[in-house]
Design a protein around this motif. Structure first.
Motif, PDB file in Angstrom:
ATOM      1  N   GLN A 137      -6.999 -12.427  14.436  1.00  0.00           N
ATOM      2  CA  GLN A 137      -6.664 -13.827  14.187  1.00  0.00           C
ATOM      3  C   GLN A 137      -6.577 -14.163  12.703  1.00  0.00           C
ATOM      4  O   GLN A 137      -6.100 -15.236  12.337  1.00  0.00           O
ATOM      5  N   SER A 138      -7.033 -13.250  11.836  1.00  0.00           N
ATOM      6  CA  SER A 138      -6.974 -13.521  10.399  1.00  0.00           C
ATOM      7  C   SER A 138      -5.594 -13.236   9.809  1.00  0.00           C
ATOM      8  O   SER A 138      -5.303 -13.635   8.672  1.00  0.00           O
ATOM      9  N   LEU A 139      -4.741 -12.554  10.555  1.00  0.00           N
ATOM     10  CA  LEU A 139      -3.409 -12.226  10.054  1.00  0.00           C
ATOM     11  C   LEU A 139      -2.506 -13.448  10.049  1.00  0.00           C
ATOM     12  O   LEU A 139      -2.544 -14.266  10.972  1.00  0.00           O
ATOM     13  N   SER A 140      -1.674 -13.571   9.033  1.00  0.00           N
ATOM     14  CA  SER A 140      -0.690 -14.650   8.964  1.00  0.00           C
ATOM     15  C   SER A 140       0.546 -14.256   9.767  1.00  0.00           C
ATOM     16  O   SER A 140       1.209 -13.263   9.437  1.00  0.00           O
ATOM     17  N   THR A 141       0.856 -15.010  10.799  1.00  0.00           N
ATOM     18  CA  THR A 141       2.043 -14.688  11.600  1.00  0.00           C
ATOM     19  C   THR A 141       3.308 -14.793  10.758  1.00  0.00           C
ATOM     20  O   THR A 141       4.253 -14.020  10.952  1.00  0.00           O
ATOM     21  N   GLU A 142       3.331 -15.727   9.829  1.00  0.00           N
ATOM     22  CA  GLU A 142       4.513 -15.884   8.984  1.00  0.00           C
ATOM     23  C   GLU A 142       4.764 -14.637   8.133  1.00  0.00           C
ATOM     24  O   GLU A 142       5.886 -14.104   8.097  1.00  0.00           O
ATOM     25  N   SER A 143       3.722 -14.137   7.454  1.00  0.00           N
ATOM     26  CA  SER A 143       3.914 -12.971   6.595  1.00  0.00           C
ATOM     27  C   SER A 143       4.199 -11.719   7.421  1.00  0.00           C
ATOM     28  O   SER A 143       5.026 -10.871   7.035  1.00  0.00           O
ATOM     29  N   VAL A 144       3.554 -11.595   8.575  1.00  0.00           N
ATOM     30  CA  VAL A 144       3.806 -10.452   9.449  1.00  0.00           C
ATOM     31  C   VAL A 144       5.250 -10.472   9.949  1.00  0.00           C
ATOM     32  O   VAL A 144       5.934  -9.440   9.981  1.00  0.00           O
ATOM     33  N   ALA A 145       5.736 -11.647  10.343  1.00  0.00           N
ATOM     34  CA  ALA A 145       7.111 -11.767  10.827  1.00  0.00           C
ATOM     35  C   ALA A 145       8.110 -11.396   9.741  1.00  0.00           C
ATOM     36  O   ALA A 145       9.110 -10.711  10.004  1.00  0.00           O
ATOM     37  N   ARG A 146       7.850 -11.822   8.512  1.00  0.00           N
ATOM     38  CA  ARG A 146       8.759 -11.498   7.403  1.00  0.00           C
ATOM     39  C   ARG A 146       8.801  -9.982   7.159  1.00  0.00           C
ATOM     40  O   ARG A 146       9.881  -9.403   6.970  1.00  0.00           O
ATOM     41  N   ARG A 147       7.648  -9.347   7.152  1.00  0.00           N
ATOM     42  CA  ARG A 147       7.610  -7.904   6.905  1.00  0.00           C
ATOM     43  C   ARG A 147       8.296  -7.136   8.035  1.00  0.00           C
ATOM     44  O   ARG A 147       9.019  -6.159   7.788  1.00  0.00           O
ATOM     45  N   GLN A 167      14.599 -14.783  11.710  1.00  0.00           N
ATOM     46  CA  GLN A 167      15.948 -14.326  12.030  1.00  0.00           C
ATOM     47  C   GLN A 167      16.827 -14.595  10.811  1.00  0.00           C
ATOM     48  O   GLN A 167      16.768 -15.678  10.227  1.00  0.00           O
ATOM     49  N   ASP A 168      17.631 -13.617  10.433  1.00  0.00           N
ATOM     50  CA  ASP A 168      18.502 -13.753   9.259  1.00  0.00           C
ATOM     51  C   ASP A 168      17.730 -14.203   8.026  1.00  0.00           C
ATOM     52  O   ASP A 168      18.206 -15.026   7.233  1.00  0.00           O
ATOM     53  N   GLU A 169      16.519 -13.669   7.883  1.00  0.00           N
ATOM     54  CA  GLU A 169      15.640 -13.920   6.741  1.00  0.00           C
ATOM     55  C   GLU A 169      15.139 -15.360   6.665  1.00  0.00           C
ATOM     56  O   GLU A 169      14.524 -15.763   5.672  1.00  0.00           O
ATOM     57  N   GLN A 170      15.372 -16.146   7.699  1.00  0.00           N
ATOM     58  CA  GLN A 170      14.841 -17.507   7.774  1.00  0.00           C
ATOM     59  C   GLN A 170      13.651 -17.534   8.727  1.00  0.00           C
ATOM     60  O   GLN A 170      13.600 -16.771   9.692  1.00  0.00           O
ATOM     61  N   ILE A 171      12.721 -18.442   8.455  1.00  0.00           N
ATOM     62  CA  ILE A 171      11.491 -18.536   9.251  1.00  0.00           C
ATOM     63  C   ILE A 171      11.356 -19.927   9.842  1.00  0.00           C
ATOM     64  O   ILE A 171      11.580 -20.933   9.169  1.00  0.00           O
ATOM     65  N   MET A 172      10.987 -19.981  11.115  1.00  0.00           N
ATOM     66  CA  MET A 172      10.557 -21.217  11.751  1.00  0.00           C
ATOM     67  C   MET A 172       9.157 -21.005  12.307  1.00  0.00           C
ATOM     68  O   MET A 172       8.847 -19.924  12.826  1.00  0.00           O
ATOM     69  N   LEU A 173       8.330 -22.034  12.192  1.00  0.00           N
ATOM     70  CA  LEU A 173       6.988 -22.014  12.743  1.00  0.00           C
ATOM     71  C   LEU A 173       6.909 -22.980  13.912  1.00  0.00           C
ATOM     72  O   LEU A 173       7.411 -24.112  13.827  1.00  0.00           O
ATOM     73  N   VAL A 174       6.300 -22.540  14.999  1.00  0.00           N
ATOM     74  CA  VAL A 174       6.092 -23.388  16.178  1.00  0.00           C
ATOM     75  C   VAL A 174       4.589 -23.611  16.306  1.00  0.00           C
ATOM     76  O   VAL A 174       3.823 -22.656  16.500  1.00  0.00           O
ATOM     77  N   GLU A 175       4.183 -24.863  16.201  1.00  0.00           N
ATOM     78  CA  GLU A 175       2.755 -25.190  16.181  1.00  0.00           C
ATOM     79  C   GLU A 175       2.229 -25.645  17.536  1.00  0.00           C
ATOM     80  O   GLU A 175       1.049 -25.970  17.658  1.00  0.00           O
ATOM     81  N   ASN A 176       3.088 -25.672  18.548  1.00  0.00           N
ATOM     82  CA  ASN A 176       2.627 -25.977  19.903  1.00  0.00           C
ATOM     83  C   ASN A 176       1.827 -24.800  20.450  1.00  0.00           C
ATOM     84  O   ASN A 176       1.976 -23.673  19.994  1.00  0.00           O
ATOM     85  N   GLY A 177       1.033 -25.062  21.480  1.00  0.00           N
ATOM     86  CA  GLY A 177       0.291 -23.991  22.128  1.00  0.00           C
ATOM     87  C   GLY A 177      -1.121 -24.408  22.466  1.00  0.00           C
ATOM     88  O   GLY A 177      -1.549 -25.528  22.169  1.00  0.00           O
TER      89      GLY A 177
END
Length: 261
Positions: A137-147, A167-177
């Protein structure tokens, strides 16, 4: 993007090669959403099934040696018929066997989306390891997705407390859940199948379409947690199926918490 209504109208066939633990849950979730699941795995019939399919899910949750050729053959037929593939690399950081297979699949075939938790994607991308299917849970999903996107050059969905889509080097974050998704077996596995349902017939899905798929599922999960006895795992699992059936396009527009970064 407004794909949910079209999905329900078209009722796409989604071939799910998935793990033994979640087959029933996955099939019921897709039926509730509006797709048509088929849990086909035999390579001798895969060409015929995929000729009519909208998407293919490959989930390695209970993979054994004999399963590998079936999955590779299914991927080959999916590519032949221009059918998008979603790969769920379950616990790929737990063993060399799992990681090596995923890397072979990604090297030999075109995969449209890789969907995994942050630990799974870190293991695929780097040299990280993991305990079973548990996510760090300490991993950043954003940085992992980019790598992961930088390495594989295909759409990435990294799930966690906040889901990140690249996708195509762009990032979206979804905060629902809701944390309740971690209290039942198959929460992530069903999400992979839902993503496959949304991207039917699209081998390079857009960032917006992937965000709609994630938001639809996570909003349904939020609603399930707030339904009768939704904080109890057994009730939550049933409620989630119900909410996938009940959710409407307007609900997604009103309740989604999605942002581009």
């Amino acid at each position: 993007m407004v794909k949910l209504n079209q999905l329900r109208k078209d009722n796409p066939l989604i071939i799910c090669i998935t793990n033994d633990v979640v087959k029933n849950f996955t099939a019921n979730g897709l039926l509730a959403l509006g797709a048509s699941p088929a849990m086909a795995t035999e390579r001798q019939e895969m060409d015929e099934f995929l000729a009519h399919a909208g998407a293919l899910l490959i989930n390695i949750g209970s993979i054994e040696e004999d399963d590998k050729e079936n999955m590779l053959q299914a991927a080959a037929f999916a590519n032949k018929h221009h059918v998008p593939i979603v790969l769920d690399p379950v616990a790929c950081g737990a063993s060399k066997f799992r990681k090596d297979f995923c890397l072979r699949l990604l090297n030999e075939h075109h995969i449209s989306v890789i969907r995994g938790n942050a630990s799974e994607l870190a293991a695929l991308t780097d040299d990280a390891t993991m305990k079973g299917t548990d996510a760090d849970q300490s991993l950043s999903t954003e940085s992992v997705a980019r790598r992961a996107y930088d390495k594989f050059k295909t759409a990435i969905i990294a799930t966690g407390a906040v889901d990140a889509i690249c996708q195509d080097e762009q990032i979206m974050l979804v905060e629902n859940g809701t944390p309740m998704l971690t209290k039942v077996t198959g929460g992530g596995c069903l999400l992979g199948a839902v993503v496959a349902s949304f991207i039917y017939n699209e081998t390079k899905p857009s960032l917006a379409l992937l965000a709609e798929a994630i938001a639809t599922y996570t909003i349904a999960a939020e609603r399930a947690a707030h339904s009768a006895n939704g904080t109890l795992p057994g009730h939550f699992a049933v409620n989630l199926i119900d909410q996938l059936y009940l959710i409407q396009q307007d609900d997604i527009a009103k309740e989604s918490r999605v942002k581009e970064v």
